[in-house]
Design an enzyme around this catalytic site. Sequence first.
Site, PDB file in Angstrom:
ATOM      1  N   ALA A   1       0.824  -1.211   0.000  1.00 45.53           N
ATOM      2  CA  ALA A   1       0.000   0.000   0.000  1.00 45.53           C
ATOM      3  C   ALA A   1       0.859   1.262   0.000  1.00 45.53           C
ATOM      4  O   ALA A   1       0.355   2.370  -0.056  1.00 45.53           O
ATOM      5  CB  ALA A   1      -0.935   0.013   1.197  1.00 45.53           C
TER       6      ALA A   1
ATOM      7  N   SER B   1       5.859  -1.817   4.188  1.00 39.39           N
ATOM      8  CA  SER B   1       5.944  -3.073   4.930  1.00 39.39           C
ATOM      9  C   SER B   1       7.281  -3.758   4.643  1.00 39.39           C
ATOM     10  O   SER B   1       7.801  -4.487   5.482  1.00 39.39           O
ATOM     11  CB  SER B   1       4.783  -3.994   4.560  1.00 39.39           C
ATOM     12  OG  SER B   1       4.894  -4.455   3.235  1.00 39.39           O
TER      13      SER B   1
ATOM     14  N   ASP C   1      12.808   5.173   3.503  1.00 40.14           N
ATOM     15  CA  ASP C   1      11.992   4.232   4.279  1.00 40.14           C
ATOM     16  C   ASP C   1      12.789   3.597   5.411  1.00 40.14           C
ATOM     17  O   ASP C   1      12.353   3.549   6.562  1.00 40.14           O
ATOM     18  CB  ASP C   1      11.455   3.116   3.372  1.00 40.14           C
ATOM     19  CG  ASP C   1      10.518   3.654   2.316  1.00 40.14           C
ATOM     20  OD1 ASP C   1      10.273   4.879   2.305  1.00 40.14           O
ATOM     21  OD2 ASP C   1      10.036   2.853   1.491  1.00 40.14           O
TER      22      ASP C   1
HETATM   23  P1  ADP Z   1       5.279  -2.019   0.566  1.00 36.91           P
HETATM   24  O1  ADP Z   1       4.763  -0.821  -0.161  1.00 36.91           O
HETATM   25  O2  ADP Z   1       4.291  -2.489   1.593  1.00 36.91           O
HETATM   26  O3  ADP Z   1       6.651  -1.863   1.074  1.00 36.91           O
HETATM   27  P2  ADP Z   1       6.559  -3.937  -1.164  1.00 36.91           P
HETATM   28  O4  ADP Z   1       6.081  -4.615  -2.396  1.00 36.91           O
HETATM   29  O5  ADP Z   1       7.741  -3.069  -1.250  1.00 36.91           O
HETATM   30  O6  ADP Z   1       5.296  -3.175  -0.550  1.00 36.91           O
HETATM   31  O7  ADP Z   1       6.894  -5.051  -0.075  1.00 36.91           O
HETATM   32  C1  ADP Z   1       5.959  -6.036   0.279  1.00 36.91           C
HETATM   33  C2  ADP Z   1       6.656  -7.355   0.522  1.00 36.91           C
HETATM   34  O8  ADP Z   1       7.303  -7.353   1.818  1.00 36.91           O
HETATM   35  C3  ADP Z   1       5.692  -8.526   0.596  1.00 36.91           C
HETATM   36  O9  ADP Z   1       5.367  -9.019  -0.698  1.00 36.91           O
HETATM   37  C4  ADP Z   1       6.501  -9.532   1.407  1.00 36.91           C
HETATM   38  O10 ADP Z   1       7.460 -10.164   0.599  1.00 36.91           O
HETATM   39  C5  ADP Z   1       7.222  -8.629   2.413  1.00 36.91           C
HETATM   40  N1  ADP Z   1       6.416  -8.529   3.645  1.00 36.91           N
HETATM   41  C6  ADP Z   1       5.771  -7.440   4.106  1.00 36.91           C
HETATM   42  N2  ADP Z   1       5.095  -7.701   5.267  1.00 36.91           N
HETATM   43  C7  ADP Z   1       5.299  -9.007   5.521  1.00 36.91           C
HETATM   44  C8  ADP Z   1       4.850  -9.914   6.548  1.00 36.91           C
HETATM   45  N3  ADP Z   1       4.061  -9.496   7.531  1.00 36.91           N
HETATM   46  N4  ADP Z   1       5.274 -11.192   6.492  1.00 36.91           N
HETATM   47  C9  ADP Z   1       6.077 -11.603   5.495  1.00 36.91           C
HETATM   48  N5  ADP Z   1       6.518 -10.815   4.507  1.00 36.91           N
HETATM   49  C10 ADP Z   1       6.143  -9.533   4.496  1.00 36.91           C
HETATM   50 MG    MG Z   2       8.367  -1.379  -0.155  1.00 36.60          MG
END
Ligand code: ADP
Ligand code: MG
Length: 387
Positions: free
Chosen positions: A124, A128, A173
């Site tokens: 989003a 994350s 970030d």
């Molecule tokens: P964002 O904008 O949330 O950073 P990204 O595509 O850069 O989106 O990163 C998301 C990726 O981070 C997920 O596809 C996963 O691989 C990893 N990730 C995020 N949160 C978790 C979680 N709670 N458990 C495992 N992997 C996670």
């Molecule tokens: Mg990211």
Amino acid sequence: MEPRIQKLQDEFKKQFGDDRDTRLFRAPGRVNLIGEHTDYNEGFVLPAAIDRSILALARPRKDKQVRIYSLDFKNLFEFSLDKIKPVKDSWGNYPMGVAKVLEGEKFKLKGFEAVFQSNVPVGAGLSSSAAIELVNAFIFDAFSELKLDRVKMALLCQKAENEFVGVQCGIMDQFIIALGEKDRALFLDCRDLSYRLVPVPSEKVKLVITNTKVKRSLAGSEYNQRREECNEGVKLLKKNLPKIKSLRDVTPENLVEHQDTLPEIVRKRCTHVVMENDRVTRAVEALTHNNLREFGKLMVESHNSLRDLYQVSCPELDLLVKNALALKGVLGSRMTGAGFGGCTVSLVEEKAVDEFRIKSSRAYRKDTGKVPEFYVCQISDGVGEIK
Ligand code: ADP
Ligand code: MG
């Protein structure tokens, strides 16, 4: 927090037998308040860590195995610190990438087992990915006694994402998640990484993040194109301003004087970046004087510039911002993150938050058929252990 911890403990016992000697770690998501697409132009950003986070219940191992379970992905991932190789399309690449860069620094790492649980929405734009990197870096640091400072930790996590995961993100970030503090935004100079924490009054206003639920499919290619257009701008402006190294070095006055030397698209992109840097410094000034109205106005100017000059917004983001600004108690609103979807961030008086949610949700659903998600946030601390 309590129900989340209970869940972690239950799962830890299920996966690893018992939960003796475990420790609890936390890394937050983040939102950028102002300063968009300035980072790769060596400019200024103003992010804040939020009270949505990934939690990790973890325990060191005597061997070189890392065994980690994600409650969100319902998946156990296992690797040996002696044999780290990327796996296609796996969340395990984030923890493995962190381990790999730490080993590259010649640190001796201990294995561990952990369960992760997060309420940072994935994909989003609340980062994350940096949250999972930092929580793993912090676990290695704690269990293997690396004594990393937080700036170094952020840089190594960025390196992991760049080189191991293969995403060309900037430093913002990881930096804010490593160094954020409660009720403070972080004014960061992306050129030399000097920074200052700036208090954000938290009693009467909330940050409301609204998720468009639009997939950011264009984001990658358009992002690269914007970077090229900025480089092109620097190249052309250098003819008259030989000392500049990046758009960061161009003042608003410089730009007015030499804008005729730029093709229209490049001129628009450069104008956004130069003025956005200026807005960040003015936003910090406004916060320093507790002037949230001025801060809100700068957020709106930032959005308009991202929409009209940098052209990275989308109809859904524009709609959310427009509707937000028509509601009472809203001091400012803008898209946040790279654009083409993702979230807006709005500065809303606490007493107006409920109405904000109801009314903007209704209007957005009516016009787009999509249901937006709201995250009412407070600014929180960066990565750490919870004792
Ligand atoms: P964002 O904008 O949330 O950073 P990204 O595509 O850069 O989106 O990163 C998301 C990726 O981070 C997920 O596809 C996963 O691989 C990893 N990730 C995020 N949160 C978790 C979680 N709670 N458990 C495992 N992997 C996670
Ligand atoms: Mg990211």
